[in-house]
Design a protein around this motif. Structure first.
Motif, PDB file in Angstrom:
ATOM      1  N   GLY A  55       6.113   4.186   1.392  1.00  0.00           N
ATOM      2  CA  GLY A  55       6.046   5.308   0.475  1.00  0.00           C
ATOM      3  C   GLY A  55       5.788   4.799  -0.931  1.00  0.00           C
ATOM      4  N   ALA A  56       4.946   5.492  -1.680  1.00  0.00           N
ATOM      5  CA  ALA A  56       4.522   5.011  -2.991  1.00  0.00           C
ATOM      6  C   ALA A  56       5.694   4.710  -3.916  1.00  0.00           C
ATOM      7  N   TYR A  57       6.747   5.498  -3.833  1.00  0.00           N
ATOM      8  CA  TYR A  57       7.860   5.311  -4.769  1.00  0.00           C
ATOM      9  C   TYR A  57       8.549   3.970  -4.563  1.00  0.00           C
ATOM     10  N   HIS A  58       8.408   3.383  -3.386  1.00  0.00           N
ATOM     11  CA  HIS A  58       9.042   2.091  -3.115  1.00  0.00           C
ATOM     12  C   HIS A  58       8.328   0.923  -3.802  1.00  0.00           C
ATOM     13  N   GLU A  79       7.952  -1.926  -9.409  1.00  0.00           N
ATOM     14  CA  GLU A  79       9.389  -2.071  -9.178  1.00  0.00           C
ATOM     15  C   GLU A  79       9.666  -1.950  -7.680  1.00  0.00           C
ATOM     16  N   GLY A  80      10.853  -1.525  -7.313  1.00  0.00           N
ATOM     17  CA  GLY A  80      11.190  -1.341  -5.906  1.00  0.00           C
ATOM     18  C   GLY A  80      11.024  -2.622  -5.104  1.00  0.00           C
ATOM     19  N   PHE A  82       0.857  -1.192   0.000  1.00  0.00           N
ATOM     20  CA  PHE A  82       0.000   0.000   0.000  1.00  0.00           C
ATOM     21  C   PHE A  82       0.893   1.242   0.000  1.00  0.00           C
ATOM     22  N   GLY A  83       1.065   1.810  -1.190  1.00  0.00           N
ATOM     23  CA  GLY A  83       1.925   2.982  -1.345  1.00  0.00           C
ATOM     24  C   GLY A  83       1.218   4.268  -0.965  1.00  0.00           C
ATOM     25  N   GLU A  84       1.826   5.019  -0.096  1.00  0.00           N
ATOM     26  CA  GLU A  84       1.240   6.255   0.400  1.00  0.00           C
ATOM     27  C   GLU A  84       2.078   7.465   0.014  1.00  0.00           C
ATOM     28  N   LEU A  85       1.467   8.630   0.122  1.00  0.00           N
ATOM     29  CA  LEU A  85       2.202   9.892   0.194  1.00  0.00           C
ATOM     30  C   LEU A  85       2.279  10.185   1.679  1.00  0.00           C
ATOM     31  N   HIS A  86       3.470  10.316   2.209  1.00  0.00           N
ATOM     32  CA  HIS A  86       3.669  10.291   3.657  1.00  0.00           C
ATOM     33  C   HIS A  86       2.839  11.324   4.421  1.00  0.00           C
ATOM     34  N   ASN A  87       2.530  12.458   3.782  1.00  0.00           N
ATOM     35  CA  ASN A  87       1.798  13.509   4.497  1.00  0.00           C
ATOM     36  C   ASN A  87       0.344  13.628   4.037  1.00  0.00           C
ATOM     37  N   ASN A  88      -0.156  12.585   3.379  1.00  0.00           N
ATOM     38  CA  ASN A  88      -1.496  12.655   2.817  1.00  0.00           C
ATOM     39  C   ASN A  88      -2.524  11.946   3.704  1.00  0.00           C
ATOM     40  N   SER A  98      20.556  -1.465 -11.803  1.00  0.00           N
ATOM     41  CA  SER A  98      20.574   0.002 -11.898  1.00  0.00           C
ATOM     42  C   SER A  98      19.811   0.515 -13.110  1.00  0.00           C
ATOM     43  N   GLU A  99      19.428  -0.395 -14.025  1.00  0.00           N
ATOM     44  CA  GLU A  99      18.720   0.019 -15.229  1.00  0.00           C
ATOM     45  C   GLU A  99      17.205   0.053 -15.048  1.00  0.00           C
ATOM     46  N   LEU A 100      16.716  -0.345 -13.881  1.00  0.00           N
ATOM     47  CA  LEU A 100      15.276  -0.246 -13.647  1.00  0.00           C
ATOM     48  C   LEU A 100      14.849   1.219 -13.784  1.00  0.00           C
ATOM     49  N   PRO A 101      13.771   1.484 -14.518  1.00  0.00           N
ATOM     50  CA  PRO A 101      13.341   2.876 -14.742  1.00  0.00           C
ATOM     51  C   PRO A 101      13.182   3.683 -13.453  1.00  0.00           C
ATOM     52  N   THR A 102      12.665   3.043 -12.396  1.00  0.00           N
ATOM     53  CA  THR A 102      12.469   3.764 -11.136  1.00  0.00           C
ATOM     54  C   THR A 102      13.795   4.257 -10.577  1.00  0.00           C
ATOM     55  N   TYR A 103      14.806   3.425 -10.643  1.00  0.00           N
ATOM     56  CA  TYR A 103      16.114   3.820 -10.114  1.00  0.00           C
ATOM     57  C   TYR A 103      16.792   4.855 -11.014  1.00  0.00           C
ATOM     58  N   LYS A 104      16.655   4.674 -12.319  1.00  0.00           N
ATOM     59  CA  LYS A 104      17.236   5.655 -13.244  1.00  0.00           C
ATOM     60  C   LYS A 104      16.583   7.019 -13.067  1.00  0.00           C
TER      61      LYS A 104
END
Length: 282
Positions: free
Chosen positions: A223-226, A231-232, A50-56, A173-179
């Motif tokens: 966090g959503a980005y994870h 990915e992540g 469950f990806g969140e925005l930490h202050n939302n 390192s080539e994963l789009p999220t990491y790039k």
């Protein structure tokens, strides 16, 4: 009387129509999904990220609601990025009633918004006798990777290594999220910064799988980005256990909730689109 009933019905319908929604739920293809339909789908999962925005506040509220509703019919295990693995004993002591909330705040490294945004989830676990897993790497080790890369982890003692994913760490390192991290950070971006993100993802995945139980649903708050774009954390989970059923949820902000913006399509299995004017928790 009949005219009065019709008038009341029309006024009620108009009232519903005029209400301004705080959020809408979409699937990966951009189709609107009801909360009930999403919940039904989640009952089929082994692990939910469950990806969140930490202050939302909508993120935090729906995390609680999804957890409470699933708990009515499913066996749950909970876990969160916001608690670090070497604080698991302290978390367990709180869940068992050995220490109180004030003591937990003293002995564990809690986030500044813990009381408002994460304590309700931990307290839910306590009240319902659920496992709550501290999944994140201790920040001192993530900082070490940020400064010196993965090789710095080889200097840790055996006792220290129990709080991170097993070495060596798989890394693409080539994963789009990491790039994209390097792109967003511009001149401040370094390969070691991306490695620090990856060690967090790998460690969270490690402790999720370590604590997942057969015939249970593990709900992980992060966090959503994870977990965005599949990915992540999810990349590491699938690498180790490809046979489990995974679902990702993310949170995005939009000016207009009537349609999911193109950039948010396929970001997750379910996308919670929140009014961008929503107030923050901090």
């Amino acid at each position: 009387m009949k005219l009065l009933q019709i008038t009341i019905a029309l006024l009620f319908s108009l009232s519903l129509y005029c209400q301004k929604p705080a959020y809408k739920i979409y699937n990966a293809k951009g189709k609107k999904v009801t909360y009930k339909k999403m919940l039904k789908s989640l009952t089929k999962d082994d692990i939910i990220l469950f990806g969140e925005l930490h202050n939302n506040p909508i993120s935090h509220w729906l995390q609680y609601e999804v957890t409470a509703d699933l708990n009515q019919t499913e066996q749950l295990v909970l876990g969160a990025e916001m608690l670090e693995a070497d604080n698991q004993t302290q978390v367990n002591n709180y869940l068992a009633g050995i220490i109180d909330a004030k003591a937990l705040d003293t002995v564990a490294r809690l986030w500044p918004n813990y009381k408002t945004d994460y304590a309700p989830l931990v307290d839910f676990a306590k009240e319902n006798e659920l496992i709550f897993t501290a999944t994140n790497i201790p920040r001192r080790y993530a900082s070490l990777v940020y400064k010196k890369g993965f090789s710095a982890l080889d200097t840790l003692s055996k006792a220290e290594k129990q709080w991170i994913a097993p070495l060596p760490i798989a890394f693409d390192s080539e994963l789009p999220t990491y790039k994209n991290i390097l792109k967003m950070m511009g001149d401040h971006g370094t390969p070691e910064l991306v490695m620090a993100q990856a060690i967090k993802d790998a460690t969270m995945a490690h402790f999720i799988l370590q604590n997942h139980r057969t015939n249970t649903i593990f709900i992980h708050y992060n966090g959503a980005y994870h977990s965005d774009n599949y990915e992540g954390i999810l990349w590491y989970l699938r690498k180790e256990k490809s046979d489990l059923n995974y679902t990702t949820i993310t949170t995005v902000l939009q000016e207009n909730l009537k349609k999911l913006e193109k950039e948010n399509l396929s970001r997750a299995d379910f996308i919670i689109s929140v009014d961008s004017h929503m107030t923050n928790t901090y």
